[in-house]
Design an enzyme around this catalytic site. Structure first.
Site, PDB file in Angstrom:
ATOM      1  N   TYR A   1     -10.089  15.834  -6.512  1.00 36.89           N
ATOM      2  CA  TYR A   1      -9.401  14.584  -7.274  1.00 36.89           C
ATOM      3  C   TYR A   1      -8.961  15.823  -7.941  1.00 36.89           C
ATOM      4  O   TYR A   1      -7.244  16.133  -8.173  1.00 36.89           O
ATOM      5  CB  TYR A   1     -10.707  14.507  -8.464  1.00 36.89           C
TER       6      TYR A   1
ATOM      7  N   ASN B   1       1.928   5.527 -10.574  1.00 37.13           N
ATOM      8  CA  ASN B   1       0.554   5.559 -11.127  1.00 37.13           C
ATOM      9  C   ASN B   1      -0.407   5.553 -10.652  1.00 37.13           C
ATOM     10  O   ASN B   1      -1.630   6.066 -10.902  1.00 37.13           O
ATOM     11  CB  ASN B   1       0.531   4.455 -11.790  1.00 37.13           C
TER      12      ASN B   1
ATOM     13  N   ASN C   1       0.994  -1.339  -0.276  1.00 37.79           N
ATOM     14  CA  ASN C   1      -0.009  -0.065   0.257  1.00 37.79           C
ATOM     15  C   ASN C   1       0.786   1.711  -0.198  1.00 37.79           C
ATOM     16  O   ASN C   1       1.788   1.653   1.158  1.00 37.79           O
ATOM     17  CB  ASN C   1      -0.507  -0.298   1.215  1.00 37.79           C
ATOM     18  N   VAL C   2       0.873   1.907  -1.011  1.00 36.98           N
ATOM     19  CA  VAL C   2       1.538   3.223  -1.160  1.00 36.98           C
ATOM     20  C   VAL C   2       1.337   4.134  -0.823  1.00 36.98           C
ATOM     21  O   VAL C   2       2.501   4.918  -0.362  1.00 36.98           O
ATOM     22  CB  VAL C   2       2.510   3.220  -2.577  1.00 36.98           C
TER      23      VAL C   2
HETATM   24  N1  LIG Z   1      -8.957   6.138 -16.647  1.00 40.30           N
HETATM   25  C1  LIG Z   1      -9.059   7.678 -17.116  1.00 40.30           C
HETATM   26  O1  LIG Z   1      -9.941   8.343 -17.884  1.00 40.30           O
HETATM   27  C2  LIG Z   1      -7.802   8.802 -15.928  1.00 40.30           C
HETATM   28  C3  LIG Z   1      -7.830  10.085 -16.590  1.00 40.30           C
HETATM   29  C4  LIG Z   1      -6.635  11.080 -16.385  1.00 40.30           C
HETATM   30  C5  LIG Z   1      -6.108  10.116 -14.847  1.00 40.30           C
HETATM   31  N2  LIG Z   1      -5.853   8.778 -15.037  1.00 40.30           N
HETATM   32  C6  LIG Z   1      -5.799   7.791 -13.815  1.00 40.30           C
HETATM   33  O2  LIG Z   1      -4.348   6.743 -13.819  1.00 40.30           O
HETATM   34  C7  LIG Z   1      -4.155   6.933 -12.706  1.00 40.30           C
HETATM   35  C8  LIG Z   1      -5.124   5.018 -12.608  1.00 40.30           C
HETATM   36  O3  LIG Z   1      -4.746   3.974 -13.437  1.00 40.30           O
HETATM   37  P1  LIG Z   1      -4.842   2.651 -13.667  1.00 40.30           P
HETATM   38  O4  LIG Z   1      -5.810   3.008 -15.078  1.00 40.30           O
HETATM   39  O5  LIG Z   1      -4.140   2.366 -13.431  1.00 40.30           O
HETATM   40  O6  LIG Z   1      -6.350   2.955 -12.349  1.00 40.30           O
HETATM   41  P2  LIG Z   1      -6.889   1.122 -11.526  1.00 40.30           P
HETATM   42  O7  LIG Z   1      -7.729   2.019 -10.996  1.00 40.30           O
HETATM   43  O8  LIG Z   1      -6.735   0.335 -12.852  1.00 40.30           O
HETATM   44  O9  LIG Z   1      -5.898   0.581 -11.369  1.00 40.30           O
HETATM   45  C9  LIG Z   1      -5.236   1.021 -10.789  1.00 40.30           C
HETATM   46  C10 LIG Z   1      -4.199   0.260  -9.127  1.00 40.30           C
HETATM   47  O10 LIG Z   1      -4.143   0.308  -8.100  1.00 40.30           O
HETATM   48  C11 LIG Z   1      -3.976   0.045  -6.547  1.00 40.30           C
HETATM   49  N3  LIG Z   1      -4.183   0.990  -5.839  1.00 40.30           N
HETATM   50  C12 LIG Z   1      -5.103   1.597  -5.794  1.00 40.30           C
HETATM   51  N4  LIG Z   1      -4.573   1.863  -4.097  1.00 40.30           N
HETATM   52  C13 LIG Z   1      -3.365   1.274  -4.081  1.00 40.30           C
HETATM   53  C14 LIG Z   1      -2.334   1.719  -2.722  1.00 40.30           C
HETATM   54  N5  LIG Z   1      -2.871   2.605  -1.738  1.00 40.30           N
HETATM   55  N6  LIG Z   1      -0.868   1.492  -2.894  1.00 40.30           N
HETATM   56  C15 LIG Z   1      -1.042   0.470  -3.787  1.00 40.30           C
HETATM   57  N7  LIG Z   1      -2.095   0.411  -4.785  1.00 40.30           N
HETATM   58  C16 LIG Z   1      -3.466   1.079  -4.886  1.00 40.30           C
HETATM   59  C17 LIG Z   1      -5.867  -0.594  -6.961  1.00 40.30           C
HETATM   60  O11 LIG Z   1      -5.418  -2.167  -6.834  1.00 40.30           O
HETATM   61  C18 LIG Z   1      -5.545  -0.927  -8.836  1.00 40.30           C
HETATM   62  O12 LIG Z   1      -4.844  -2.217  -9.406  1.00 40.30           O
HETATM   63  C19 LIG Z   1      -4.603   7.222 -11.349  1.00 40.30           C
HETATM   64  O13 LIG Z   1      -3.089   7.658 -10.991  1.00 40.30           O
HETATM   65  C20 LIG Z   1      -5.748   8.332 -12.809  1.00 40.30           C
HETATM   66  O14 LIG Z   1      -5.958   9.417 -11.491  1.00 40.30           O
HETATM   67  C21 LIG Z   1      -7.020   7.840 -15.275  1.00 40.30           C
END
Ligand SMILES: NC(=O)c1ccc[n+]([C@@H]2O[C@H](COP(=O)([O-])OP(=O)(O)OC[C@H]3O[C@@H](n4cnc5c(N)ncnc54)[C@H](O)[C@@H]3O)[C@@H](O)[C@H]2O)c1
Length: 255
Positions: A160, A96, A69-70
């Site tokens: 956000y 990410n 958990n980061v």
């Molecule tokens: N989808 C969009 O339209 C969009 C647009 C702009 C920015 N983003 C950004 O992209 C990033 C997410 O991308 P994704 O598609 O990989 O999302 P996702 O939610 O599919 O995957 C993120 C992963 O992060 C893990 N996670 C969540 N909290 C955590 C923590 N505290 N420690 C460790 N792991 C954790 C989750 O278990 C999940 O598997 C985010 O920063 C999001 O804000 C997404």
């Protein structure tokens, strides 16, 4: 493996996807490996990171799972120790992890604010603090933090927007501090990409999102991941403190 990241060691946080399909973190871990990096796939949900590692290994790439958990300093330290112990150094940290909040100013509770700030912003601080010592020791490194166009456009998702704007401020501050040590720090601001994170919005919203940008093409995790490959690679050796907007031109519009 030969490639643009050949020989490099990378950590990708949030390397799993919350649902079936391809998130930004998962796509980035896969492309990093395709470009020759050895990738520590970090996720608090171990099975999600394991899914990404399985895909990478199926293509003969090199990757390991690490559950962390980061938002916790000790777990970030352990994550970096694991990468260094396994592969002898650390070249790339791809921050990410992030969660969305769709609440406006008056709907945002203190709990919601704290949750979003912790996951989207504090995680960047803690993971970066952990990653810097081995990068300083080797005199090089690339750190990438995922922001969002939500930081750059006016809209109603208050916590956000604030957290993702904080990511850009964080990147600029840290880039100045780490430049003299050979470490580059950049942000990526994705637009309305279609990933499992936004799947719950439904088909109608999906179409609206696609049409909202000048290019009118739906973005995917791959579009974000290619930007990360560039920033992680030596091709970007003269680029630091920047925000790479990947949004099909959305931020050019006024609507
Ligand atoms: N989808 C969009 O339209 C969009 C647009 C702009 C920015 N983003 C950004 O992209 C990033 C997410 O991308 P994704 O598609 O990989 O999302 P996702 O939610 O599919 O995957 C993120 C992963 O992060 C893990 N996670 C969540 N909290 C955590 C923590 N505290 N420690 C460790 N792991 C954790 C989750 O278990 C999940 O598997 C985010 O920063 C999001 O804000 C997404």
């Amino acid at each position: 493996m030969p490639g643009r990241l050949a020989g490099k060691v990378a950590i990708v946080t949030g390397a799993g996807s919350r649902g079936p399909g391809l998130g930004n973190g998962k796509a980035t871990a896969i492309l990093f490996a395709r470009e020759g990096a050895r990738v520590l796939c970090v996720d608090q949900a171990k099975e999600r990171a394991a899914d990404t590692v399985e895909l990478i290994r199926a293509e003969s790439g090199e990757a390991e799972v690490f559950a962390a958990n980061v938002t916790r300093a000790a777990e970030c330290q352990a994550m970096v120790r694991a990468a260094v112990a396994r592969w002898g150094g650390l070249d790339i940290l791809h921050n990410n992890v992030g969660v969305e909040s769709r609440k406006d100013l008056l709907e945002t509770t203190e709990e919601e604010w704290d949750r979003v700030m912790t996951v989207d912003l504090k995680s960047m601080l803690l993971a970066t603090q952990a990653a810097v010592p081995p990068m300083v020791a080797q005199g090089s490194g690339s750190i990438i933090c995922v922001s969002s166009v939500a930081a750059l456009r006016g809209h109603g998702r208050t916590a956000y927007a604030a957290a993702k704007a904080g990511v850009i401020g964080f990147v600029r501050s840290v880039a100045v501090q780490l430049g003299p040590r050979g470490i580059r720090v950049n942000a990526i601001a994705p637009g309305r990409v279609w990933t499992p994170m936004v799947e719950s919005l439904g088909a109608e919203a999906r179409e609206r999102r696609r049409q909202s940008s000048p290019l009118g093409i739906e973005g995917t995790g791959w579009d974000v991941a290619w930007g990360a490959v560039y920033l992680a690679s030596d091709e970007a050796r003269w680029v630091t403190g920047q925000t790479l907007v990947i949004d099909a031109g959305l931020t050019l519009t006024t609507g």
